[in-house]
Design a protein around this motif. Structure first.
Motif, PDB file in Angstrom:
ATOM      1  N   LEU A   2      -3.232  -0.939 -10.829  1.00  9.81           N
ATOM      2  CA  LEU A   2      -2.124  -0.568  -9.963  1.00  9.81           C
ATOM      3  C   LEU A   2      -1.257   0.486 -10.641  1.00  9.81           C
ATOM      4  O   LEU A   2      -1.053   0.459 -11.854  1.00  9.81           O
ATOM      5  N   SER A   5       1.676  -1.038 -12.816  1.00 12.64           N
ATOM      6  CA  SER A   5       1.191  -2.008 -13.797  1.00 12.64           C
ATOM      7  C   SER A   5       1.311  -1.429 -15.195  1.00 12.64           C
ATOM      8  O   SER A   5       1.282  -0.209 -15.395  1.00 12.64           O
ATOM      9  N   TRP A  46     -11.230  -1.056 -10.896  1.00  9.27           N
ATOM     10  CA  TRP A  46     -11.020  -2.074  -9.851  1.00  9.27           C
ATOM     11  C   TRP A  46     -12.253  -2.960  -9.705  1.00  9.27           C
ATOM     12  O   TRP A  46     -12.154  -4.177  -9.703  1.00  9.27           O
ATOM     13  N   TYR A 246       4.127   4.399  -2.882  1.00  8.00           N
ATOM     14  CA  TYR A 246       2.802   4.737  -3.427  1.00  8.00           C
ATOM     15  C   TYR A 246       2.548   6.238  -3.326  1.00  8.00           C
ATOM     16  O   TYR A 246       2.063   6.871  -4.281  1.00  8.00           O
ATOM     17  N   ASN A 448       3.290  -8.898  -9.791  1.00 12.99           N
ATOM     18  CA  ASN A 448       2.914  -7.501  -9.597  1.00 12.99           C
ATOM     19  C   ASN A 448       2.220  -7.367  -8.242  1.00 12.99           C
ATOM     20  O   ASN A 448       1.051  -7.719  -8.087  1.00 12.99           O
ATOM     21  N   TYR A 449       2.952  -6.873  -7.260  1.00 14.93           N
ATOM     22  CA  TYR A 449       2.442  -6.825  -5.902  1.00 14.93           C
ATOM     23  C   TYR A 449       1.491  -5.649  -5.724  1.00 14.93           C
ATOM     24  O   TYR A 449       1.777  -4.523  -6.126  1.00 14.93           O
ATOM     25  N   GLU A 450       0.360  -5.917  -5.070  1.00 15.62           N
ATOM     26  CA  GLU A 450      -0.526  -4.821  -4.677  1.00 15.62           C
ATOM     27  C   GLU A 450       0.130  -4.031  -3.558  1.00 15.62           C
ATOM     28  O   GLU A 450       1.044  -4.502  -2.879  1.00 15.62           O
ATOM     29  N   PHE A 454      -3.745  -0.793   0.485  1.00 16.44           N
ATOM     30  CA  PHE A 454      -5.038  -0.910  -0.205  1.00 16.44           C
ATOM     31  C   PHE A 454      -6.064  -1.651   0.659  1.00 16.44           C
ATOM     32  O   PHE A 454      -7.262  -1.482   0.473  1.00 16.44           O
TER      33      PHE A 454
END
Length: 456
Positions: A2, A5, A46, A246, A448-450, A454
């Motif tokens: 991420l 991150s 990933w 993002y 830690n939110y995605e 995505f």
């Protein structure tokens, strides 16, 4: 990994920048191969199992483009586009189709349960844009390395923005750190990255506290009126700050490597009509839908009936693109109907006062976003019933984070505009560094939110 991150911010990005600077300074011929390797490494982090799919898709599409240049047979391009859509359909929509067949015909089929490759919608659309423009004579033949980088450039490979070949290919040939404004562009990239992180960490993620519990309660069969209204008002801002954050990070990171990507948001919640909203929201997708679907279906060139049909079908397909579920399809259909109503209204020549237009537009968006967020029609129905019910259950309406999000979304400039207006200053650098360090502490303390997009 991420963008928000430690693995990315403290390891991958610094190492990538050091390697990129060394290549650009001492061995410029290795700059593009290095960027390609970094992009594959970022994607493979990933799930390495999907690297072969990405690589094969690049090789096959590039080879077909070369074959088209040699033989000039348009069937090659059409075949490539169809194959790209089939691959996307298998991974993203196969189980949706199987479930739909069961509901409609009663035919029991075994779900494939394939994992969804991250970014498959985005890199598939990049293939389609290039091939379509190549067939139309607008795009040139390009080498495998530059085509690979166009598809995989790591700041935008997972969730966009959707970039046209004409917007980036010429930038790959530049010497970004030899420019007279190289230091300033690099600094603005850092500021943009920090703003994007702040939007995600300080506004987007906290809004999930208003949204997620309400939809979980609705899925369980009951949600209070207060919680439903909090979630309904919070989710448009949550997804905006999550996705635009993002995008700001992607644009900022790309600037660090000397590439300017297109903007994707232009204060969408100031829109005074649905048409205005889609000109401001996920702008690169809206442009793709307009140029490669809407115009292809006739657009506004063949009368009002064709225009309304093209609008409805384009938005229906846009809904399907966002997710393999009937809730997304209906969400897209509702936007298609809303845009069609707006087109008919404009034909009357009767203006709508801007404030009334804004109220109607935001209300429509907030209510239709329920279908976008709800996993099923049952959950959406429960949310709608709660909105117009009276079960307040003694709850206090929590409004502060929503109000902050609304103020920033409605009053502030876009992060890109703000960054470009900032004067070069030591105080700006110090403040950016302080905010960045605070963000790192926040990331360390919280989950830690995605990023929401995505999944698309």
């Amino acid at each position: 990994m991420l963008f928000n991150s430690f693995a990315f911010l403290l390891v991958f990005l610094p190492c990538a920048l050091i390697l990129h600077f060394a290549a650009e300074r001492f061995a410029p011929q290795w700059r593009l191969p290095l960027l390609a390797v970094l992009s594959f490494a970022f994607y493979g982090y990933w799930d390495w199992r999907f690297l072969p799919l990405l690589m094969i898709s690049i090789l096959v599409n590039w080879w077909i483009a070369r074959a088209f240049g040699h033989w000039g047979r348009r069937e090659l391009i059409w075949s490539a586009i169809v194959v790209n859509l089939i691959v996307l359909g298998v991974f993203k929509y196969a189980d949706f189709g199987i479930g739909l067949a069961l509901q409609v015909t009663g035919t029991a089929l075994t779900p494939l349960e394939l994992a969804l490759p991250l970014g498959i919608s985005f890199f598939t659309f990049h293939h389609i844009m290039y091939l379509t423009d190549l067939k139309a004579g607008r795009a040139p033949q390009i080498g495998l390395l530059r085509y690979t980088l166009y598809i995989t450039f790591f700041p935008q490979v997972l969730a966009g923005p959707l970039v046209r070949w004409s917007e980036v290919l010429h930038q790959f040939d530049e010497r970004p750190y030899q420019r007279s404004d190289a230091a300033e562009r690099f600094a603005r990239g850092l500021v943009l990255l920090t703003i994007g992180l702040a939007k995600k960490v300080f506004i987007g993620d906290p809004l999930s506290v208003y949204v997620n519990p309400a939809y979980e309660a609705a899925a369980a069969g009951a949600v209070s009126t207060t919680a439903a209204w909090q979630a309904t008002l919070a989710f448009p801002f949550q997804i905006y700050f999550d996705f635009s954050g993002y995008t700001d990070m992607a644009l900022g990171i790309a600037l660090l490597f000397g590439v300017v990507l297109p903007q994707n948001f232009e204060t969408p919640f100031r829109a005074v009509s649905l048409q205005d909203f889609w000109r401001r929201w996920h702008m690169t997708l809206s442009r793709f839908l307009r140029d490669y679907l809407y115009i292809g279906m006739g657009g506004n060139r063949h009368g009002l009936a064709v225009q309304l049909f093209a609008t409805f079908m384009t938005m229906t397909l846009a809904g399907l693109w966002h997710g393999a579920g009937l809730t997304f399809v209906v969400w897209g259909m509702m936007h298609g109907v809303g845009l069609a109503v707006g087109a008919v209204w404009r034909k009357t020549g009767v203006p709508i006062p801007p404030f009334i237009g804004w109220v109607l537009t935001f209300s429509f968006l907030a209510l239709t976003f329920i279908l976008f967020r709800a996993p099923t029609f049952e959950v959406a129905s429960t949310m709608f019933e709660a909105l117009f019910g009276s079960d307040i259950a003694g709850e206090r309406f929590r409004w502060r984070t929503i109000a902050l999000a609304a103020a920033v979304a409605l009053l502030g400039p876009t992060a890109w505009t703000f960054t470009q207006r900032l004067p070069p200053s030591r105080w700006v650098a110090v403040l950016t560094a302080i905010v960045f360090v605070v963000i790192l502490f926040k990331i360390g303390d919280d989950a830690n939110y995605e990023f929401i997009y995505f999944q698309f």
